[in-house]
Enzyme design. Structure first.
Site, short mmCIF file in Angstrom:
data_model
loop_
_atom_site.label_atom_id
_atom_site.label_comp_id
_atom_site.label_asym_id
_atom_site.label_seq_id
_atom_site.Cartn_x
_atom_site.Cartn_y
_atom_site.Cartn_z
N HIS A 9 45.03 -9.87 63.05
CA HIS A 9 45.15 -8.63 62.72
C HIS A 9 46.55 -8.16 63.38
O HIS A 9 46.37 -7.94 64.60
CB HIS A 9 44.10 -7.75 63.02
CG HIS A 9 44.18 -6.33 62.92
ND1 HIS A 9 44.14 -5.32 63.73
CD2 HIS A 9 44.16 -5.70 61.80
CE1 HIS A 9 44.18 -4.10 63.24
NE2 HIS A 9 44.26 -4.23 62.04
N HIS A 51 52.64 -1.32 61.12
CA HIS A 51 51.43 -0.94 60.80
C HIS A 51 51.25 0.15 59.92
O HIS A 51 50.30 0.35 58.98
CB HIS A 51 50.49 -0.61 61.86
CG HIS A 51 49.15 -0.15 61.63
ND1 HIS A 51 48.84 1.23 61.76
CD2 HIS A 51 48.11 -0.55 60.87
CE1 HIS A 51 47.48 1.33 61.15
NE2 HIS A 51 47.12 0.22 60.75
CA CA Z 1 46.57 -3.79 57.81
#
Ligand code: CA
Length: 312
Positions: A9, A51
């Site tokens: 992530h 992000h």
């Molecule tokens: Ca994402």
């Protein structure tokens, strides 16, 4: 029981600032199966890995370009050219007051890291794969497509073009494309002929991430509809488990319901330093989700911690 797909992530973001090439390299070396990219656009229409559409909590933009914020005080990636973005230092994610969101991670406001383009990251992944004879995949997210359209750019077509330029059309199994916006998922499948697996992310309506009703998605009918276009769902951990009697976590039934609809399940986000209530350890959390709930993959900031687990 098979091993879950380990999706790094924003890279190994538990250890190095999110989305930096260093964080991606570390995740690769830790044995992740897929590396995640969040895709946003610069003023000069370059696809950037970041992000969200804001630069101020993950870089020194406010120091380097004081005054270049919008009326809300925030610095938007869409207001900066690639050359300007390249001049920034990428920092560990901060709160508005400059302190770290996750205090035990990389020290706030320090380090020699940059922000990169999608093409730069794909080149890195392919070089690492070639050097190590591996086939680690990529997992790009089309970030806020409706917002980008209002800003004058449609980011999904150039994303698909860039993936094709790097040869992924010949290796479609190495790509998942994810999005929170259900209209965009349908468009990727039906209008843009996306040749890759598609992941419908499921958030909370209160986040205002997209004009999507996430409550309706978490029903049998909603999941069947998702399955018409997508291959998997990416729910929040809180959508797949909940506190039961005596606060012992129990299944919400979503994973089984999704499997029934033919969808794989890749929940987010597994963090050593942010455990859901009822779990004493990260390993317990992952084991419960894999062995009891049957998830197929997971997004984690700590890919090494999942890779080292073995499931019976
Ligand atoms: Ca994402």
């Amino acid at each position: 029981m098979t091993q879950p797909l380990v999706i790094a992530h924003r890279g190994a973001s538990g250890y190095l600032p999110e989305h930096t090439l260093a964080a991606k390299t570390l995740a690769f070396e830790m044995g992740a199966d897929f590396l995640e990219q969040d895709i946003v656009a610069s003023r000069d229409d370059e696809l950037i890995v970041l992000h969200d559409v804001l630069l101020d909590r993950v870089s020194d933009v406010a120091l380097k370009f004081p005054g270049r914020h919008r009326n809300d005080g925030r610095y938007y990636v869409r207001d900066f050219d690639l050359d300007e973005i390249r001049s920034l230092n990428a920092w560990e994610r901060m709160r508005a007051d400059g302190t770290a969101v996750y205090p035990g991670r990389y020290p706030a406001q320090s380090g020699d890291f940059g922000i990169n383009t999608l093409a730069e990251e794909l080149a890195l992944v392919q070089r690492l794969n070639a050097e190590h004879d591996r086939s680690v995949g990529v997992y790009p997210e089309v970030k806020r497509p409706a917002w980008h359209m209002e800003e004058g750019i449609d980011i999904a077509p150039p994303l698909l073009r860039t993936l094709a330029e790097f040869g992924y059309e010949d290796h479609p199994d190495q790509v998942y494309v994810q999005c929170f916006d259900d209209a965009e998922i349908r468009r990727l499948r039906n209008d843009l002929s996306c040749p890759y697996k598609l992941v419908q992310l499921i958030g909370e309506n209160a986040w205002l991430e997209a004009a999507t009703d996430y409550d309706a998605m978490r029903t049998e009918a909603g999941l069947r509809e998702i399955a018409d276009s997508a291959d998997a769902i990416g729910p929040h951990i809180g959508h797949i488990l909940e506190p039961g009697a005596d606060s012992v976590p129990v299944s919400t039934g979503l994973v089984a319901m999704a499997h029934e609809a033919g969808l794989a399940v890749h929940p987010y986000t597994f963090r050593v330093d942010e455990l859901p209530a009822g779990f004493m350890s990260f390993d317990d959390l992952v084991s419960f989700c894999v062995s009891e709930l049957g998830i197929d993959g997971l997004f984690t900031d700590f890919p090494d911690r999942v890779v080292e687990l073995r499931f019976p």
